[in-house]
Design an enzyme around this catalytic site. Structure first.
Site, mmCIF file in Angstrom:
data_model
loop_
_atom_site.group_PDB
_atom_site.id
_atom_site.type_symbol
_atom_site.label_atom_id
_atom_site.label_comp_id
_atom_site.label_asym_id
_atom_site.label_seq_id
_atom_site.Cartn_x
_atom_site.Cartn_y
_atom_site.Cartn_z
ATOM 1 N N LYS A 56 0.840 -1.203 0.000
ATOM 2 C CA LYS A 56 0.000 0.000 0.000
ATOM 3 C C LYS A 56 0.874 1.252 0.000
ATOM 4 O O LYS A 56 2.073 1.199 0.313
ATOM 5 C CB LYS A 56 -0.920 -0.008 1.224
ATOM 6 C CG LYS A 56 -0.183 0.034 2.559
ATOM 7 C CD LYS A 56 -1.155 -0.036 3.722
ATOM 8 C CE LYS A 56 -0.408 0.028 5.056
ATOM 9 N NZ LYS A 56 -1.327 0.021 6.208
ATOM 10 N N ARG A 150 -11.952 0.774 14.331
ATOM 11 C CA ARG A 150 -11.842 1.545 13.086
ATOM 12 C C ARG A 150 -12.435 0.692 11.969
ATOM 13 O O ARG A 150 -13.645 0.616 11.838
ATOM 14 C CB ARG A 150 -10.404 1.995 12.812
ATOM 15 C CG ARG A 150 -9.333 0.929 12.974
ATOM 16 C CD ARG A 150 -7.962 1.357 12.535
ATOM 17 N NE ARG A 150 -7.178 0.229 12.056
ATOM 18 C CZ ARG A 150 -5.967 0.333 11.568
ATOM 19 N NH1 ARG A 150 -5.385 1.517 11.476
ATOM 20 N NH2 ARG A 150 -5.316 -0.736 11.141
ATOM 21 N N TYR A 278 14.195 30.669 9.207
ATOM 22 C CA TYR A 278 12.985 31.284 9.741
ATOM 23 C C TYR A 278 12.999 31.265 11.274
ATOM 24 O O TYR A 278 13.307 30.244 11.894
ATOM 25 C CB TYR A 278 11.751 30.542 9.250
ATOM 26 C CG TYR A 278 11.447 30.753 7.791
ATOM 27 C CD1 TYR A 278 11.099 32.017 7.306
ATOM 28 C CD2 TYR A 278 11.496 29.694 6.888
ATOM 29 C CE1 TYR A 278 10.813 32.215 5.960
ATOM 30 C CE2 TYR A 278 11.204 29.882 5.548
ATOM 31 C CZ TYR A 278 10.868 31.147 5.088
ATOM 32 O OH TYR A 278 10.588 31.332 3.770
#
Length: 388
Positions: A56, A150, A278
């Site tokens: 998968k 699930r 940053y």
């Protein structure tokens, strides 16, 4: 005079002799298929049943068709994916081994799946009805929830699903070839939830048989249970993560499969007090050389690993400093420095001292699976050591 008659204003640096690198090299993700083969052989040796190679998510970012062929050549007999799209992609690549798809909406294109021989997981009465109506003759695996809440049928609904599947089988609408479940804490040997999950699955098998079903394939164990819990193996194990060197047991028995490299595309010497990136989250404590690689969080380097991660440059680990940006990351190269075009190993098997995917996962506070599946399409792909 034509512009082409002039020498370049800036000299073009050349790759160091014998380095095998150049400024034209790109960030590259290399998949070691020989490691996939070795991992498949190991997993095949430790179980008495069949191995279903789970490919998968494009085989965890490794290339589904290539990994499927390699796994099948080294002991796997079946394949597993989530969506029908993944299964159909394998068929389009002329991979014809048995393949099971287990995560689909009720209105999926069941008929097309059956036409190309894809086996289908059935987690509900609604799925069973849709498959029996739209794709008569389908080969199915009934999916039982064994404690994860699930996917899979709730235990309270399981007897009704088995009874309905038996009726559909008697009418020739489906063939029930398998039963499947999944364990929630198999990476923790001896966890009580695994005992409960195994018992739930054993009960589910008895219910199915009492309903008149006789499935040839029964699979509960994924990679962690395959490595840790022989009682969960049944007739088949589903292994995905283990194919790619992920060892939830922590025993170090699997071979890592990925190496990510990138050339240095920028160098600068900075003084003490120079802030990087940053938010200026890192400041040079002394004079140092900084190197730039063109790989960032858009390519799969987790931003949460900023100021913790390391890379390998000229055989020495160096820290990434400042925030990892979308397209780039900065390395503190120290006083020894480096040359433009030097190849930086972001991660690899670890044999040469480079960081591993497992270390990157630790620095980012996540799991190896997420690092692997997040590696972006901008990275050039290369393969070594196996079938392609």
């Amino acid at each position: 005079m034509l512009a082409g008659d002039h020498a370049p204003f800036f000299p073009v640096p050349k790759a160091e002799k014998g380095s095998g690198t150049s400024l034209a090299s790109r960030p590259t993700l290399t998949v070691d298929l020989s490691a996939v083969g070795a991992n498949t052989r190991h997993l095949s040796r430790i179980t008495q049943g069949e191995v279903m190679a789970v490919v998968k998510a494009d085989a965890f970012g490794h290339g589904a068709a290539q990994v499927a062929r390699t796994a099948l050549a080294h002991g796997a007999t079946r394949l597993g994916v989530t969506s029908l799209a993944e299964a159909l992609a394998l068929r389009a690549e002329r991979v014809y081994a048995p393949v099971l798809s287990w995560l689909n909406p009720v209105d999926a294109d069941w008929a097309r799946a059956v036409r190309v021989g894809v086996e289908l997981a059935v987690p509900s009465l609604e799925h069973l009805a849709a498959i029996a109506t739209l794709a008569p003759g389908a080969t199915v695996h009934l999916h039982l929830d064994c404690g994860m809440a699930r996917d899979g049928a709730e235990p309270a609904l399981w007897p009704a699903l088995c009874a309905a599947a038996r009726r559909a089988e008697q009418l020739g609408l489906v063939r029930v070839a398998g039963l499947m479940g999944h364990l929630s804490c198999a990476d923790v040997p001896g966890d009580a939830s695994s005992t409960i999950g195994r018992a739930t699955f054993d009960w589910g098998v008895r219910v199915a048989r009492d309903a008149g079903l006789d499935p040839a394939h029964r699979h509960l164990a994924a990679t962690a249970a395959t490595l840790n819990d022989p009682l969960s193996h049944h007739t088949t194990v589903r292994v995905g993560a283990g194919l790619f060197g992920i060892d939830p047991s922590g025993a170090g028995r699997m071979r890592p499969t990925l190496t990510l490299t990138a050339p240095l595309i920028g160098l600068r010497r900075v003084g003490a007090g120079t802030a990087v990136g940053y938010g200026q989250t890192w400041t040079a404590p002394t004079t140092t050389q900084l190197g730039l690689i063109g790989v960032g969080y858009a390519d799969g380097l987790p931003r949460s690993a900023s100021n913790r991660a390391q890379v390998l440059v000229r055989g020495v680990r160096r820290p990434l400093v400042g925030k990892i940006s979308m397209d780039m990351a900065v390395i503190d190269l120290g006083e020894e420095g480096a040359r433009m075009g030097d190849v930086v190993t972001v991660f690899g098997p670890g044999a040469a001292g480079e960081p591993t995917v497992a270390e990157w996962a630790s620095w980012a506070g996540t799991i190896e699976h997420e690092i692997m599946t997040g590696l972006g399409p901008r990275l050039a792909r290369a393969r070594s050591g196996g079938r392609s």
